[in-house]
Design an enzyme around this catalytic site. Structure first.
Site, PDB file in Angstrom:
ATOM      1  N   THR A  60     -25.640 -53.698  37.356  1.00 42.16           N
ATOM      2  CA  THR A  60     -26.789 -54.596  37.546  1.00 42.16           C
ATOM      3  C   THR A  60     -26.997 -55.450  36.298  1.00 42.16           C
ATOM      4  O   THR A  60     -27.196 -56.662  36.381  1.00 42.16           O
ATOM      5  CB  THR A  60     -28.046 -53.759  37.847  1.00 42.16           C
ATOM      6  OG1 THR A  60     -27.734 -52.827  38.875  1.00 42.16           O
ATOM      7  CG2 THR A  60     -29.199 -54.626  38.275  1.00 42.16           C
ATOM      8  N   LYS A  87     -41.040 -46.520  19.105  1.00 48.58           N
ATOM      9  CA  LYS A  87     -42.114 -46.302  18.121  1.00 48.58           C
ATOM     10  C   LYS A  87     -43.468 -46.229  18.805  1.00 48.58           C
ATOM     11  O   LYS A  87     -44.499 -46.223  18.160  1.00 48.58           O
ATOM     12  CB  LYS A  87     -42.116 -47.440  17.092  1.00 48.58           C
ATOM     13  CG  LYS A  87     -40.812 -47.606  16.344  1.00 48.58           C
ATOM     14  CD  LYS A  87     -40.900 -48.841  15.437  1.00 48.58           C
ATOM     15  CE  LYS A  87     -39.517 -49.277  14.986  1.00 48.58           C
ATOM     16  NZ  LYS A  87     -39.498 -50.660  14.496  1.00 48.58           N
ATOM     17  N   ARG A 109     -35.465 -53.335  34.661  1.00 51.50           N
ATOM     18  CA  ARG A 109     -35.207 -52.004  35.239  1.00 51.50           C
ATOM     19  C   ARG A 109     -36.089 -51.015  34.496  1.00 51.50           C
ATOM     20  O   ARG A 109     -36.153 -51.035  33.252  1.00 51.50           O
ATOM     21  CB  ARG A 109     -33.741 -51.616  35.089  1.00 51.50           C
ATOM     22  CG  ARG A 109     -33.499 -50.162  35.485  1.00 51.50           C
ATOM     23  CD  ARG A 109     -32.048 -49.819  35.653  1.00 51.50           C
ATOM     24  NE  ARG A 109     -31.508 -50.424  36.863  1.00 51.50           N
ATOM     25  CZ  ARG A 109     -30.311 -50.116  37.372  1.00 51.50           C
ATOM     26  NH1 ARG A 109     -29.545 -49.222  36.770  1.00 51.50           N
ATOM     27  NH2 ARG A 109     -29.876 -50.695  38.477  1.00 51.50           N
ATOM     28  N   HIS A 137     -34.651 -51.350  44.821  1.00 43.71           N
ATOM     29  CA  HIS A 137     -33.588 -52.039  44.068  1.00 43.71           C
ATOM     30  C   HIS A 137     -33.177 -53.233  44.928  1.00 43.71           C
ATOM     31  O   HIS A 137     -32.141 -53.242  45.588  1.00 43.71           O
ATOM     32  CB  HIS A 137     -32.426 -51.069  43.845  1.00 43.71           C
ATOM     33  CG  HIS A 137     -31.387 -51.530  42.867  1.00 43.71           C
ATOM     34  ND1 HIS A 137     -31.338 -52.805  42.342  1.00 43.71           N
ATOM     35  CD2 HIS A 137     -30.332 -50.864  42.305  1.00 43.71           C
ATOM     36  CE1 HIS A 137     -30.311 -52.899  41.514  1.00 43.71           C
ATOM     37  NE2 HIS A 137     -29.686 -51.734  41.473  1.00 43.71           N
TER      38      HIS A 137
HETATM   39  N1   CP Z   1     -25.698 -50.110  41.547  1.00 44.23           N
HETATM   40  C1   CP Z   1     -26.336 -50.026  40.364  1.00 44.23           C
HETATM   41  O1   CP Z   1     -27.559 -50.241  40.276  1.00 44.23           O
HETATM   42  O2   CP Z   1     -25.525 -49.679  39.310  1.00 44.23           O
HETATM   43  P1   CP Z   1     -26.009 -49.620  37.798  1.00 44.23           P
HETATM   44  O3   CP Z   1     -26.967 -48.458  37.676  1.00 44.23           O
HETATM   45  O4   CP Z   1     -24.749 -49.426  36.992  1.00 44.23           O
HETATM   46  O5   CP Z   1     -26.696 -50.910  37.464  1.00 44.23           O
END
Ligand code: CP
Length: 308
Positions: A60, A87, A109, A137
């Site tokens: 991602t 921190k 994320r 997601h």
């Molecule tokens: N598919 C996916 O979200 O992979 P990563 O966690 O590597 O970003």
């Protein structure tokens, strides 16, 4: 429809079917661009994007960064493990400090479900959820549906089974929303302990017999066990899990139909699928990764057009 109905991409739950089709049509154009010898377009030349990752990522993060660079955006990367979060700085303080450097869009994320929604209520920038805990997601689900459309011509009417740890999977939830919105038939398959009790209320059928599920489907989306989110044991051993819910070549070859194998990655080879399945002609796993760049270019391009 020429623009998205949303200012942020927080989850598939907030999109309309027309939004998904607009993203796919835009991604078709960008897919053509990234297969040219000159892969860059000036579309986001005056836009600055911050990628802020509070959780690990390979696909991602690289895919967003590449998509941003292909669109000529200015890009800054932030990794929580090397930052002042260590921190004690809060999420809002962290993001407001980044935004004071005139950032237009944030790709985030975060391990907490709803982190992107929270952020979108406190900052002016456009927020893209790159995975929030076990919640959503959205760009993964968009690239998954786009890959099904590419392989099978359409998503509507297709039978898709999502196999594995549905309970802890943001990929499963976003895929269910996206597939249902486009008129696909969806089943989930896995140990009862890893299927949420509410799952049927999402219009999804449950099948705990993997062979039956695979003989029903056009596409099997194989998920990994989210070991980092398991607080207790949900099945006796990994070996038993693999025996009941893993796909190997012998099983694949013995089915009544030729199905498409998908996986969002990272793969635990030998657990949910064997290497000869992951690398087989029926697998579109690397195609999913390739499509991720075009889909993310499309999402950022369309959201940028809404920035005042
Ligand atoms: N598919 C996916 O979200 O992979 P990563 O966690 O590597 O970003």
């Amino acid at each position: 429809m020429s623009e998205l109905s949303v200012k942020h991409l927080l989850g598939i739950k907030y999109l309309k079917e027309e939004d998904i089709q607009l993203i796919f049509e835009t991604a078709d154009n960008f897919k053509e661009v990234i297969n040219r010898s000159i892969k860059k377009v000036p579309s986001l030349r005056d836009i600055t994007i911050a990628n802020i990752f509070f959780e690990n990522s390979t696909r991602t993060r690289l895919s967003f960064e590449l998509a941003e660079k292909r669109l000529s955006a200015d890009v800054v990367n932030f990794s929580a493990s090397q930052s002042s979060v260590k921190k004690g700085e809060t999420l809002i303080d962290t993001v407001n400090n980044i935004l004071s450097m005139k950032v237009d869009m944030v790709v985030m994320r975060h391990p907490n479900p709803g982190a992107g929604i929270f952020l979108s209520k406190h900052v002016e920038a456009s927020i893209i959820n790159a995975g929030d805990g076990a919640h959503e997601h959205p760009t993964q689900a968009l690239l998954d549906s786009y890959s099904i459309r590419e392989k099978l011509g359409d998503v509507s009417g297709k039978n898709v089974v999502i196999v594995g740890d549905i309970l802890h999977s943001r990929v499963a939830l976003s895929n269910i929303f996206a597939l249902k919105l486009q008129g696909a038939n969806v089943k989930v398959c896995g140990p009862r302990t890893l299927l949420p009790k509410y799952i049927e209320s999402l219009g999804v059928a449950v099948e705990t017999d993997l062979r039956k599920a695979l003989n029903w489907c056009d596409v099997a989306n194989m998920l990994r066990i989210q070991n980092e989110r398991l607080d207790i044991s949900y099945f006796p051993t990994t070996r038993e899990y693999t025996q009941q819910f893993g796909v190997n070549k012998a099983l694949l070859d013995s089915l009544d139909r030729e199905i498409v194998i998908m996986h969002p990655g990272p793969i635990n080879r030998g657990v949910e699928i064997t290497s000869d399945v992951a690398d087989s002609k029926q697998s579109i796993i690397l195609g999913q990764v390739e499509n991720g760049v075009a889909i993310r270019m499309a999402v950022m391009y369309l959201l940028a057009s809404k920035i005042k």
